[in-house]
Design a protein around this motif. Structure first.
Motif, mmCIF file in Angstrom:
data_model
loop_
_atom_site.group_PDB
_atom_site.id
_atom_site.type_symbol
_atom_site.label_atom_id
_atom_site.label_comp_id
_atom_site.label_asym_id
_atom_site.label_seq_id
_atom_site.Cartn_x
_atom_site.Cartn_y
_atom_site.Cartn_z
ATOM 1 N N ILE A 1 38.721 -27.452 -14.272
ATOM 2 C CA ILE A 1 37.863 -27.127 -14.495
ATOM 3 C C ILE A 1 37.366 -25.528 -14.174
ATOM 4 O O ILE A 1 36.608 -25.224 -14.411
ATOM 5 N N GLU B 1 38.015 -22.777 -15.133
ATOM 6 C CA GLU B 1 37.403 -22.228 -16.429
ATOM 7 C C GLU B 1 38.710 -21.431 -17.483
ATOM 8 O O GLU B 1 38.416 -20.490 -18.200
ATOM 9 N N LEU C 1 31.884 -29.481 -21.877
ATOM 10 C CA LEU C 1 32.004 -28.082 -20.912
ATOM 11 C C LEU C 1 32.042 -27.680 -22.996
ATOM 12 O O LEU C 1 32.492 -26.226 -22.698
ATOM 13 N N THR D 1 35.003 -27.360 -24.395
ATOM 14 C CA THR D 1 36.664 -26.131 -23.902
ATOM 15 C C THR D 1 37.687 -27.582 -24.893
ATOM 16 O O THR D 1 37.691 -28.012 -24.637
#
Length: 332
Positions: free
Chosen positions: A148, A151, A183, A185
């Motif tokens: 994490i 990023e 997040l 992602t």
């Protein structure tokens, strides 16, 4: 963040072909699970995205950039492995910060990212502990925290829960879902566990012997499997497959265990020979055979069933048909 595209991606180890041409677009922010049995090529496919395996032919793109010849460290991805891969002599804080220090990020920025990840993963009180002082679930959260803080544009998960016990795997699945919602992602997640695939995926790739056997949302794959392999792999217990004929044509009839219903003998499609009954609390599994073919029926817990003859009917709305030779789904 960014999407991931596969364009006829193939992988050979010498003369051995292990990935036979995968084409798919993973949307920005999507959580895609690559699922299949051992040796089907799912981890190889993930490692090609990471750059840990070279592509024999085809293209992989992250965002709008083809990454075939780009080094792993320059792909803007972060990977979480099965074995945690934590440095035992470093604290949680140091483990999470190490990759950022290698990239010569400022101390202030590193601290900011580490504390943010620790807050997301509820690791704030463990930052000064060594890995040996943590439980398996906490170690896995540290491994995720290390990813994490990068990023990245894409998260890659290679069977991250397989070392955990059953209860902890359920807890970590919930935490992974919450983490992705927070997040957003793009994530590719490899597992051999079809329950993980069903519960985590926006879409899944069901791999079989190096081929993408079916790509789709979990409920679509479950309700309309494209092949007998998918029908047998996705679902627990797996779909029952019975040889029969429709209009004189030999076919395989597929019926999920929960769609077999006890009935009066006069209403039965088949009569099963039950050899084992497993009460599971919420429901009961009845194991046996129909005309020599092994079968399992999932019945409500209140259903009284014993070893011996059991008349069963199949709901017409939940019947599936497949070609006996190719295993491909057919409509009849």
């Amino acid at each position: 963040m960014a999407g991931v595209s596969f364009r006829d991606v193939k992988k050979n180890f010498g003369a051995v072909k292990v990935i036979h041409g995968v084409t798919m677009d993973v949307d920005d922010g999507e959580f895609v699970v690559i699922v299949g049995p051992s040796g089907c090529g799912k981890s190889t496919l993930l490692r090609m995205v990471a750059g840990l395996e070279r592509i024999s032919s085809g293209e992989i793109s992250i965002g709008d950039r083809v990454v075939n010849d780009i080094e792993p460290m320059d792909r803007d991805i972060a990977m979480v492995f099965q074995n945690y891969a934590l440095y035992p002599h470093m604290s949680v804080r140091q483990n999470m910060a190490y990759g950022l220090k290698i990239r010569k990020m400022s101390t202030a920025d590193i601290e900011k990212r580490v504390h943010r990840a620790a807050e997301i993963l509820e690791l704030g009180t463990y930052l000064d502990r060594k890995p040996r002082e943590l439980s398996g679930g906490q170690r896995q959260r540290v491994a995720m925290g290390r990813a994490i803080v990068r990023e990245p544009k894409v998260f890659l998960f290679d069977e991250p829960l397989s070392n955990l016990d059953a209860k902890l795997r359920v807890q970590m699945r919930v935490e992974l879902q919450a983490l992705h919602r927070r997040l957003g992602t793009t994530s590719l997640y490899v597992t051999h566990d079809q329950v993980e695939a069903m519960t985590l995926a926006h879409r899944m790739i069901v791999m079989n012997a190096g081929r993408a056997e079916q790509i789709g949302a979990p409920i679509d794959v479950y309700q309309k499997p494209a092949t007998t392999f998918v029908a047998g792999f996705i679902g627990s217990p797996p779909m029952n497959l019975f040889p029969t004929k429709v209009g004189g044509r030999p076919v395989l009839l597929g019926v999920r265990p929960e769609h077999l219903e006890p009935c009066a003998a006069s209403d039965a499609d088949y009569t099963a020979d039950i050899i084992l009954v497993e009460p599971l609390g919420a429901d009961t599994l009845a194991h046996g055979s129909i005309e020599g073919t092994t079968m399992i029926a999932r019945l409500p817990a209140a259903t009284h069933v014993a070893e011996g003859k059991l008349p069963l009917r199949f709901d017409p709305a939940h019947r599936h048909y497949f070609e006996p030779d190719t295993g491909a789904r057919i409509e009849v």
